[in-house]
Design an enzyme around this catalytic site. Structure first.
Site, PDB file in Angstrom:
ATOM      1  N   ILE A   2       0.838  -1.190   0.000  1.00 26.47           N
ATOM      2  CA  ILE A   2       0.000   0.000   0.000  1.00 26.47           C
ATOM      3  C   ILE A   2       0.876   1.244   0.000  1.00 26.47           C
ATOM      4  CG2 ILE A   2      -0.214  -0.047   2.528  1.00 26.47           C
ATOM      5  CD1 ILE A   2      -3.085   1.052   2.216  1.00 26.47           C
ATOM      6  N   CYS A   3       0.379   2.313  -0.639  1.00 20.79           N
ATOM      7  CA  CYS A   3       1.012   3.617  -0.609  1.00 20.79           C
ATOM      8  C   CYS A   3       2.451   3.557  -1.142  1.00 20.79           C
ATOM      9  CB  CYS A   3       0.954   4.172   0.811  1.00 20.79           C
ATOM     10  SG  CYS A   3       1.428   5.906   0.979  1.00 20.79           S
ATOM     11  N   GLY A   4       3.418   4.055  -0.400  1.00 16.58           N
ATOM     12  CA  GLY A   4       4.794   4.102  -0.866  1.00 16.58           C
ATOM     13  C   GLY A   4       5.376   2.752  -1.217  1.00 16.58           C
TER      14      GLY A   4
END
Length: 207
Positions: A111-113
């Site tokens: 998720i995300c970065g």
């Protein structure tokens, strides 16, 4: 895999881990409520080193295990939360472990970065995926833009991806991949936490 097997879900932990992105995942895997088979899964943390790490929220976490010693055969899934380390060499061991897991047929959730790190490493070049925004990944110069989906969470051949703004959808995709709940229970869970519909609570209480 037999549903009665006790399996370990590994959560990668590192400095600057984005706490909110995995809160639903860790709590609901750990507490056993409404599971198809309570006790089938357990949560354990894994890190590149054995020293404590500090999350973005300031929580100190002592890892349960070391990344180099983790084998895909000993895990049900590797979960990679967002973080500020993803574009640096410090994150390379996590990317390589994710690649090892996927090559072995063991699911990975990012998720995300963490999705940015996978994009930089070419892991997203041949799988449908999502992230914080298409522009975020496009700016990295990766080759998988044609497979980007404008969805909160995407699963393709064992790889789950999501944006920072979608922790509930990320959790739902993980629970579906693990078959943690029966399908109607997962629908009620999402009705409560995703749709914020109180009817989901009463449905869960009737399970």
């Amino acid at each position: 895999m037999s549903i009665t097997e006790n399996r370990t879900v590994h959560l990668a932990v590192y400095d600057s881990l984005a706490d909110w992105e995995v809160g639903f995942v860790t709590a609901h895997i750990n507490n056993g409520a409404w599971h198809q088979e309570p006790g089938r899964f357990r949560m354990r943390t894994v890190s590149a080193g054995s020293e404590p790490v500090t999350t973005m929220g300031g929580l100190r976490v002592l890892p349960d295990s070391v990344l180099a010693e983790l084998r895909p055969a000993d895990s049900a899934m590797l979960i990679l939360p967002g973080n500020e380390l993803w574009p640096t060499e410090a994150y390379a061991p996590y990317v390589e472990k994710a690649r090892e897991f996927l090559n072995a047929g063991v699911p990975v959730a990012a998720i995300c970065g963490a999705t940015g790190a996978l994009a930089l490493a070419g892991v997203l070049d041949d799988r449908e995926h999502t992230s914080n925004a298409a522009e975020f990944l496009d700016g990295l110069g990766y080759q998988g833009g044609h497979l980007y989906k404008e969805e909160p969470a995407v699963t393709d051949r064992g790889l789950i991806t999501a944006g920072a703004q979608a922790p509930v959808e990320f959790a739902r995709a993980i629970f579906a991949e693990l078959e943690l709940y029966k399908a109607p229970v997962l629908d009620s869970w999402y009705k409560l936490y995703g749709d914020q519909d109180p009817a989901g609570f009463y449905e869960l209480m009737s399970v």
